[in-house]
Every structure is written in structure tokens, then in C-alpha cells.
Design an enzyme around this catalytic site. Structure first.
Site, mmCIF file in Angstrom:
data_model
loop_
_atom_site.group_PDB
_atom_site.id
_atom_site.type_symbol
_atom_site.label_atom_id
_atom_site.label_comp_id
_atom_site.label_asym_id
_atom_site.label_seq_id
_atom_site.Cartn_x
_atom_site.Cartn_y
_atom_site.Cartn_z
ATOM 1 N N ARG A 1 -34.498 42.559 -49.679
ATOM 2 C CA ARG A 1 -34.416 42.346 -48.480
ATOM 3 C C ARG A 1 -34.713 43.399 -47.488
ATOM 4 N NH1 ARG A 1 -31.330 39.250 -51.458
ATOM 5 N NH2 ARG A 1 -31.191 41.300 -52.573
ATOM 6 N N THR A 2 -33.976 44.711 -48.031
ATOM 7 C CA THR A 2 -34.136 46.024 -47.056
ATOM 8 C C THR A 2 -35.745 46.243 -46.698
ATOM 9 O OG1 THR A 2 -32.044 46.477 -47.715
ATOM 10 C CG2 THR A 2 -33.242 48.239 -46.423
ATOM 11 N N LYS B 1 -43.326 63.074 -62.670
ATOM 12 C CA LYS B 1 -44.005 63.678 -63.359
ATOM 13 C C LYS B 1 -43.147 65.135 -63.071
ATOM 14 C CE LYS B 1 -48.488 61.888 -62.956
ATOM 15 N NZ LYS B 1 -49.697 62.001 -62.138
ATOM 16 N N ARG C 1 -34.922 54.887 -49.001
ATOM 17 C CA ARG C 1 -33.952 54.571 -49.782
ATOM 18 C C ARG C 1 -33.851 55.297 -51.113
ATOM 19 N NH1 ARG C 1 -31.679 48.327 -51.945
ATOM 20 N NH2 ARG C 1 -31.162 48.736 -49.576
ATOM 21 N N HIS D 1 -25.530 52.623 -45.534
ATOM 22 C CA HIS D 1 -26.614 51.625 -45.343
ATOM 23 C C HIS D 1 -26.388 51.346 -43.938
ATOM 24 C CE1 HIS D 1 -29.772 48.760 -46.174
ATOM 25 N NE2 HIS D 1 -29.106 48.167 -47.186
HETATM 26 N N1 CP Z 1 -28.684 44.286 -48.566
HETATM 27 C C1 CP Z 1 -29.501 44.871 -49.359
HETATM 28 O O1 CP Z 1 -29.793 46.238 -49.227
HETATM 29 O O2 CP Z 1 -30.230 44.193 -50.218
HETATM 30 P P1 CP Z 1 -31.772 44.868 -51.013
HETATM 31 O O3 CP Z 1 -30.986 45.866 -52.049
HETATM 32 O O4 CP Z 1 -32.339 43.843 -51.723
HETATM 33 O O5 CP Z 1 -32.411 45.582 -50.234
#
Ligand code: CP
Length: 310
Positions: free
Chosen positions: A59-60, A87, A109, A137
Site C-alpha cells: 500500500r504505502t 554488498k 521505509r 508511520h
Molecule cells: N499499511 C501499510 O503500511 O501497508 P504496507 O506495509 O503494505 O505498506
């Protein structure tokens, strides 16, 4: 353009209530844009953004990329599994190499809490945290609160329970900060082993009884068990027993004295924290959350980019 009080979006903790409301009103405009036949604006034609994902995401990652493309930014995508990180290259070297290609903004991320904060102190480009380990998040919390505002008219005064693996959840922490800044009451609910010991210092209520928590709330945000972050077994006897005590099923939902809203940040483990008939019911706003994610991320990127090159 209204800008934010922060240079980077590392966590909700750093934002003011005014920042959050500015993101929401900007997202309102972008939501109109993405529902038009031509879903694009030229706002960031001169901006280049790198999406660096050192951890899995559906999603993100897609939502950020779509938001950037809807704003007409140039986008490059990086995945740790196919990069020179394998590496032995450091995070800072990797990012500095990418930035030397004239990148203006980094969406990252990373599995380590604090990774986005670390980068924000070392490099000139704007940083957006797309989830850092068990820490924060921020865009998930913004889209969650925005979805509550859309469904209930406002967040202020609403009662929100976050259910599940609070101990390992960056979504829980960012949601607590965001909802409280907007005037909501927050409760966390789960087995004692999955609730951080000092969580009440954040001003949240704690319950270990799902039925009682659901009777209290207007909104239930169901989280999955983060098995990938649990380095030992024994937080609860078995998944089946967790689901019996803390899973939301239709019978429980229908037994409540009022109709509540059900949320989930995804990915869902159907039959564990939520059953299919609840996830797919008309009380669930799970897919609206995903839809709102694009408008919220467009707003955050657009506002942070307001001073680039100026
Ligand atoms: N909600 C969320 O962060 O989903 P993903 O891990 O798929 O990005």
C-alpha cells in the site's frame, strides 16, 4: 501555498495540530483532483523524488508513487533486495549516491527505528518517513485520522480504540500522537504482553477486554500481529487463541449497543485480528483508508516541497 512547521516528515510527534489540519485541507483539494477524469496536476514538474524501500510494502509504496505521479514529479524507485546494500554499502553512502543524481526528496521505509531521523540530520534533501521499524508511520496515521474526519465529520471528541500488537506497531504510536493532537480519546486493547509497560504515560486508556473496548469506542482500528518483529514465541498461547480473545468477528460487532466504524491499516490477516465478514462489511472503511492515502501523501509531498529550490 501553506507550508508546514517542519522541514521533513519524520514523525507525527513533530507536527503541530495546525500542520495536520493544513495537510487535511490540502488533501481535500487533491481528493477532488484524483476523482476527476484527468487525475493529474503539474505542481511538482520540477521535483525529483526517490522512493527507498528497505522493507516490504504494498500500500504505502504504491500510494506514494501514485501520489508523486499525480503531482507530475519525476520518480525513481529503489528496493533493498536488488541493490548494492546487499554488498555492504552503508545507508548514508547509498542515499548520498542517489542524491548526487539531483534528487530533491526521499521517501524511505526502513526496518530500524530512527533511520529516517538519522538521514534527516545528515542530508539536504527532504525526508518522508514511510515507516521506520516499530517507531512511526506518519502518513498512515494522517490517512487514518483523515478517514475518521471524512466519515464522522471531525476527529475531536471521538473515541478510538487501537486493538492488537501495540508493542511492535509504528501505526499505533503515530495514531496515538495524531488522534490526541486532534482532540480524540484513545484506548489501546490487547493481551498484556503486547501492550508496552509505560503506555499510559502517553495519556491513553488500556483495556484487555475487547468487548468492553468496543462498547466504549466510536472507531476500532484493528492491527495485525507483527510476527516478523517478534523475535521469540510466547506473547500469546497460539494464533487461534489470540483470535478468540482479540479478533473482531461479525457476531461480536452485531452484539454491540451501537454501530461502530472498523478500520485496518493493512495488510489484513483474515480470520486472525478480523474476520472476512467484518472486513468486507459496510461498517468497514478499510478501502476508503487506502483511497485517502493517495490524497494525504500528495498533500504531504506538495507542502514539504514548497520551499525546494526557493
Ligand atoms: N499499511 C501499510 O503500511 O501497508 P504496507 O506495509 O503494505 O505498506
Amino acid at each position: 501555498m501553506n507550508s508546514l512547521s517542519v522541514k521533513h516528515l519524520v514523525g507525527i510527534r513533530d507536527l503541530t495540530k495546525e500542520d495536520i489540519n493544513t495537510i487535511f485541507t490540502t488533501a481535500d483539494s487533491f481528493k477532488q483532483v484524483i476523482n476527476r477524469p484527468i487525475k493529474k496536476v503539474p505542481s511538482l514538474r520540477d521535483i525529483t523524488i526517490a522512493n527507498l524501500f528497505f522493507e516490504n510494502s504494498t500500500r504505502t509504496r504504491l500510494s506514494f508513487e501514485l501520489a508523486q505521479k499525480r503531482l507530475s514529479a519525476d520518480v525513481i524507485n529503489f528496493s533493498a533486495s536488488s541493490s548494492s546494500v546487499k554488498k555492504g554499502e552503508t545507508l548514508l553512502d547509498t542515499v548520498n549516491n542517489i542524491l548526487s543524481m539531483k534528487v530533491d526528496m526521499v521517501v524511505m521505509r526502513h526496518p530500524n527505528p530512527g533511520a529516517a531521523m538519522y538521514l534527516s540530520k545528515k542530508i539536504d534533501a527532504k525526508i518522508i518517513n514511510a515507516g521506520d521499524g516499530t517507531h512511526e508511520h506518519p502518513t498512515q496515521a494522517l490517512l487514518d485520522a483523515y478517514s475518521i474526519r471524512e466519515k464522522l465529520g471531525s476527529v475531536k471528541g471521538k473515541k478510538v480504540v487501537i486493538v492488537g500488537d501495540i508493542l511492535h506497531s509504528r501505526v499505533a504510536l503515530s495514531n496515538i500522537y495524531c488522534l490526541q493532537k486532534l482532540g480524540a480519546e484513545v484506548m489501546v486493547c490487547g493481551p498484556a504482553t503486547l501492550i508496552p509497560k509505560h503506555i499510559n504515560e502517553l495519556g491513553v486508556l488500556v483495556s484487555h477486554n475487547l468487548k468492553e473496548a468496543l462498547e466504549w469506542c466510536d472507531v476500532a482500528n484493528m492491527l495485525r500481529i507483527q510476527l516478523e518483529r517478534q523475535n521469540e514465541l510466547g506473547y500469546f498461547p497460539s494464533i487461534r487463541e489470540y483470535a478468540m480473545s482479540f479478533g473482531l468477528n461479525k457476531q461480536l460487532l452485531d452484539s454491540l449497543s451501537k454501530e461502530i466504524i472498523v478500520m485496518h491499516p493493512g495488510p489484513i490477516n483474515r480470520g486472525v485480528e478480523i474476520t472476512s465478514d467484518v472486513a468486507d462489511s459496510n461498517q468497514s472503511i478499510i478501502l476508503q483508508q487506502v483511497e485517502n492515502g493517495v490524497a494525504i501523501r500528495m498533500a504531504a509531498i506538495y507542502l514539504l516541497a514548497s520551499d525546494i529550490g526557493r
